[in-house]
Structures are given as structure tokens and as C-alpha cells.
Design a protein around this motif. Structure first.
Motif, mmCIF file in Angstrom:
data_model
loop_
_atom_site.group_PDB
_atom_site.id
_atom_site.type_symbol
_atom_site.label_atom_id
_atom_site.label_comp_id
_atom_site.label_asym_id
_atom_site.label_seq_id
_atom_site.Cartn_x
_atom_site.Cartn_y
_atom_site.Cartn_z
ATOM 1 N N ALA A 156 0.827 -1.206 0.000
ATOM 2 C CA ALA A 156 0.000 0.000 0.000
ATOM 3 C C ALA A 156 0.861 1.256 0.000
ATOM 4 O O ALA A 156 0.561 2.234 -0.705
ATOM 5 C CB ALA A 156 -0.926 -0.013 1.216
ATOM 6 N N ALA A 157 1.938 1.250 0.779
ATOM 7 C CA ALA A 157 2.824 2.413 0.844
ATOM 8 C C ALA A 157 3.500 2.666 -0.497
ATOM 9 O O ALA A 157 3.670 3.819 -0.909
ATOM 10 C CB ALA A 157 3.869 2.206 1.937
ATOM 11 N N ALA A 158 3.903 1.599 -1.177
ATOM 12 C CA ALA A 158 4.556 1.753 -2.482
ATOM 13 C C ALA A 158 3.611 2.422 -3.482
ATOM 14 O O ALA A 158 4.015 3.306 -4.250
ATOM 15 C CB ALA A 158 5.002 0.391 -3.004
ATOM 16 N N LEU A 159 2.353 2.021 -3.471
ATOM 17 C CA LEU A 159 1.378 2.634 -4.378
ATOM 18 C C LEU A 159 1.111 4.098 -3.995
ATOM 19 O O LEU A 159 0.969 4.952 -4.874
ATOM 20 C CB LEU A 159 0.078 1.835 -4.359
ATOM 21 N N ALA A 160 1.055 4.384 -2.697
ATOM 22 C CA ALA A 160 0.812 5.764 -2.250
ATOM 23 C C ALA A 160 1.957 6.681 -2.656
ATOM 24 O O ALA A 160 1.740 7.810 -3.117
ATOM 25 C CB ALA A 160 0.619 5.794 -0.742
ATOM 26 N N LEU A 173 -6.583 6.103 -6.412
ATOM 27 C CA LEU A 173 -5.642 5.410 -5.534
ATOM 28 C C LEU A 173 -6.331 4.461 -4.558
ATOM 29 O O LEU A 173 -5.876 3.317 -4.400
ATOM 30 C CB LEU A 173 -4.789 6.436 -4.782
ATOM 31 N N PRO A 174 -7.407 4.847 -3.850
ATOM 32 C CA PRO A 174 -8.044 3.889 -2.939
ATOM 33 C C PRO A 174 -8.481 2.601 -3.643
ATOM 34 O O PRO A 174 -8.335 1.498 -3.089
ATOM 35 C CB PRO A 174 -9.240 4.659 -2.386
ATOM 36 N N LEU A 175 -9.025 2.732 -4.857
ATOM 37 C CA LEU A 175 -9.442 1.559 -5.610
ATOM 38 C C LEU A 175 -8.248 0.682 -5.965
ATOM 39 O O LEU A 175 -8.289 -0.552 -5.796
ATOM 40 C CB LEU A 175 -10.166 1.997 -6.885
ATOM 41 N N ALA A 176 -7.161 1.298 -6.435
ATOM 42 C CA ALA A 176 -5.975 0.532 -6.824
ATOM 43 C C ALA A 176 -5.354 -0.177 -5.626
ATOM 44 O O ALA A 176 -4.975 -1.357 -5.699
ATOM 45 C CB ALA A 176 -4.955 1.464 -7.483
ATOM 46 N N LEU A 244 -12.858 1.723 -1.807
ATOM 47 C CA LEU A 244 -12.128 0.668 -1.106
ATOM 48 C C LEU A 244 -12.896 -0.649 -1.143
ATOM 49 O O LEU A 244 -12.316 -1.727 -1.357
ATOM 50 C CB LEU A 244 -11.871 1.091 0.336
ATOM 51 N N TYR A 245 -14.179 -0.567 -0.924
ATOM 52 C CA TYR A 245 -15.039 -1.754 -0.926
ATOM 53 C C TYR A 245 -15.033 -2.440 -2.295
ATOM 54 O O TYR A 245 -14.851 -3.662 -2.398
ATOM 55 C CB TYR A 245 -16.445 -1.330 -0.515
ATOM 56 N N VAL A 246 -15.216 -1.646 -3.356
ATOM 57 C CA VAL A 246 -15.226 -2.221 -4.709
ATOM 58 C C VAL A 246 -13.861 -2.816 -5.037
ATOM 59 O O VAL A 246 -13.767 -3.892 -5.657
ATOM 60 C CB VAL A 246 -15.612 -1.135 -5.743
#
Length: 410
Positions: A156-160, A173-176, A244-246
Motif C-alpha cells: 500500500a505504501a509503495a502505491l501511495a 488510488l483507494p481503488l488501486a 475501497l469496498y469495490v
């Protein structure tokens, strides 16, 4: 003289527009504080300002002493990820209100605050991982939860961090993040029910992206009578939560699993009790680096986290979870308001944030949605609890501030 007045009005308007934009971008606690800061700054330079606010924009009307006016539209996307700017704005605004700086100097300093570079990317990466690790024992006090969170938190940190350099990724970003965390969890870590349900394994890594702060800020704005800003922020909070849910559901589908895999059962605890105490230190350190909070604020933030958790635990035994959360929020808001008094003290938003996250409001909504998607009716209970806890927390913050805020406090 008329030309000088026009020039002064243009300079004041440009400064106030820049200030409004920065305040909007850092208005994670609510947009209701923006108008007072802008109006006070205009008054310090001999003018007047009024704002028509929505969470992501404002119509700014500036009036000079001679009656001349300018109207501009300012946009700024609200977030809480750059709290170094919030920390720098507080003493700056105190100097402006006190008349210790001219308009040109004030505009220069404001530009410097905007251009300031936060912690390097690797410290933000470390901060998000520590933030998740500190939260992990609250989900499941097991070594497996901590080890899983270390891997998923790093993902998660890497994507952020990547999203800071790729604006297109930031839009979803939340979806990814939730999709990637879901796939890795299902494929690598959720193969044994004895380790707990996949929902509990995923949540610590997603906690940085859960909009619990927005939900409570929206509720507080509604309580304060700011219907438009509160309603819009509430809709946006739900939108982030649904992303986030999806993403979790997409990850389950990409992994070839059934949504029924999203059960929510905690594993048997195998962590010693002292690790739960130390987890809040890790959590607070992670909060500093993840949200770019100056290091000098570590000790007051840690103190407020322990006070908040202690009060919530004590009063939950006496009055239930909703009552415990309300009392903890009152104490947190009151303590933060008192500590924040003075231009060189930490801003109230920064003081409240870690203690607020410690109350784990947003995770209830995420947990409820994903569990419900798995076909488990327990998800309804988490969603109902979300509504009551968010309301109790927001009311507690409002009451705590009202009890301790003196005239002129910010």
C-alpha cells in the motif's frame, strides 16, 4: 491615490486567494475554520473578506478600505496528507493577525509554505508501513497479523508513494490499493481460517486510506449547521469508502475466489499484552512520517493517543462502546484545544488526528461493507455501529471544543 488603492486591493486579493486555496487543501477537519482565518487576515491589512464555501471551492469577496471590491473563485481539494503546511500556517497567521508583517512579506512567506518539501518519499513509505503495523494488533493481536500487515502495508505504501509522482494514479488510488491488497491477501495469506478472516488481514494496510476523518468532519459540519459543506463532504467520504469496498471485491474476483471468502472471524490471540502498549508508539511514529507532521510534535501526540485510548477503554466498560467513544472524543477535543493555545503550539488538527484514528471509526464502515458483500449479515451490525460511533465521535469533538475554547482560540 486611487491607483495605489487599486494596487493594494489587487495585492490583498492575490494574497487572500492563495491563503484560501491552501486552507481549503488542508481542511480535513472541516471547512468552517477557513472563513475565520481569511477574514482575520483581511482585517489585519485594513480590508474585509467574506467567503461562500463548499469543501473544494470558495467564492472570495475582498473589500478594501475605500470600498473597492474584488470577487474570485478559489479551488482546493481537501485532504489531510500534508500537515507540515498546517503546522507552518499557524504561527504565520498569528504574525499576520498581530500586524507583524506587510502584505508583500506575507505573500512571500505563504509561497514558501506552499513550496516547502515534506519528508522524503522513503520516510513517507516507512510512515505508512508503521501506521499500519501500529493498528494491526487492534484488528487481531497475533504475530501472523503483524507479519501479514508488514507485507501488505509495504504494498500500500509503495502505491501511495508512486501516486505522488503519477497524478493519474492518485485519482483512483483507494481503488488501486484495495484491489492490490485484496489479491495478495487472498492468494498468499488467507489460506487458513485459523489465521483470521481476510477482512481483518486487509484492514490495517488499508487504514491509511479509510476516510474516517472525513466522515467525522462531515458530521461535525452538519452539527454546526454547515449543511452544504457537511453534506458534500459526507457524500465524498462515502464515495471513498465505496472505492475501497469495490477494490476489495475486484481483488477477490481477480484471485478467482468467491465473495463468501470475505468472512470476518478473529484468530486466537498470541501476542503478549506489552506489545499492545508499544503498538501505539509505532502507530504515532508512523502518523508523523505518513502525514508529514514535524518531529517535535511526537510526544504531545503520543500522550493524547494514550489518554484517548485509556478513556475510551475505561468508559466503554461503564457505558458501552458508543458512550466510551463519545467521552473519549470530548476529552481528546478538550485536551487538544487547551494544548493548541498559543501561536507556537501544535495546531488542533494535528493534535486530534492520531487520537481520532485510535478510535478506529472509518474501519467499521469498510469492515461492514466487505463482510456484507461476503453474504454475512454481521456486516449490517458494523454499518449500524458506524453510524452511531461516527455521530458520537463528532458530537464529542464539538462538545469538547465548546467546553474549552476561549474567545480568539483557533
Amino acid at each position: 491615490m486611487e491607483q495605489r488603492s487599486v494596487m493594494d486591493l489587487d495585492a490583498l486579493t492575490a494574497f487572500l486567494a492563495r491563503l484560501t486555496g491552501l486552507l481549503l487543501r488542508s481542511s480535513g477537519e472541516g471547512a468552517h475554520l477557513v472563513e475565520r482565518a481569511v477574514a482575520d487576515s483581511a482585517r489585519a491589512f485594513g480590508g474585509a473578506a467574506s467567503l461562500l464555501l463548499v469543501p473544494e471551492a470558495a467564492v472570495l469577496t475582498v473589500t478594501a478600505a475605500d470600498g473597492g471590491t474584488r470577487v474570485v473563485i478559489v479551488r482546493g481539494f481537501p485532504e489531510v496528507f500534508r500537515l507540515d503546511q498546517v503546522a507552518a500556517l499557524k504561527p504565520f497567521l498569528a504574525d499576520v493577525r498581530a500586524g507583524r508583517t506587510g502584505i508583500a512579506e506575507a505573500d512571500r512567506r505563504l509561497r514558501e509554505i506552499e513550496a516547502a518539501v515534506p519528508y522524503p518519499w522513503w520516510l513517507k513509505f516507512l510512515g505508512i508501513v508503521l501506521f499500519a503495523l501500529g493498528f494491526a494488533p487492534l484488528m487481531q493481536p497475533t504475530w501472523y497479523e503483524i507479519a501479514t500487515t508488514a507485507v501488505l502495508g509495504a504494498l500500500a505504501a509503495a502505491l501511495a508513494v508512486t501516486a505522488d509522482r503519477l497524478p493519474r494514479l492518485r485519482r483512483f488510488l483507494p481503488l488501486a490499493v484495495s484491489t492490490a491488497v485484496s489479491v495478495v491477501t487472498i492468494e498468499l495469506f488467507a489460506n487458513n481460517p485459523a489465521h483470521g478472516g481476510p477482512v481483518l488481514l486487509m484492514l490495517p494496510a488499508l487504514f491509511y486510506f479509510v476516510p474516517g476523518d472525513y466522515l467525522s468532519a462531515a458530521t461535525a459540519e452538519l452539527v454546526a449547521g454547515l449543511i452544504t459543506t457537511g453534506a458534500i463532504r459526507l457524500v465524498y467520504s462515502v464515495f471513498l469508502l465505496v472505492q475501497l469496498y469495490v477494490g476489495v471485491l475486484l481483488g477477490v474476483l481477480f484471485a478467482g475466489a468467491s465473495p463468501h471468502a470475505l468472512f470476518d472471524v478473529a484468530a486466537h490471540s498470541d501476542l503478549p499484552r506489552w506489545t499492545l502498549f508499544l503498538a501505539w508508539i509505532v502507530f504515532t511514529a508512523g502518523t508523523l512520517f505518513a502525514f508529514a507532521i514535524p518531529l517535535r510534535f511526537f510526544w504531545p501526540l503520543l500522550l493524547l493517543v494514550y489518554v484517548t485510548v485509556g478513556v475510551q477503554s475505561a468508559f466503554t466498560k461503564l457505558a458501552g462502546e458508543t458512550g466510551g467513544t463519545f467521552v473519549a472524543a470530548v476529552v481528546l477535543a478538550a485536551a487538544a484545544t487547551l494544548i493548541a493555545r498559543g501561536p507556537h503550539r501544535p495546531p488542533r488538527l494535528i493534535l486530534i488526528l492520531p487520537g481520532f484514528f485510535a478510535l478506529t471509526v472509518g474501519s467499521l464502515g469498510m469492515r461492514g461493507l466487505t463482510t456484507l458483500a461476503g453474504g454475512y449479515v454481521e456486516g449490517f451490525q458494523d454499518l449500524l455501529k458506524l453510524v452511531t460511533i461516527v455521530t458520537a465521535l463528532a458530537l464529542g469533538l464539538v462538545v469538547g471544543e465548546a467546553l474549552t475554547q476561549g474567545h480568539g482560540d483557533t
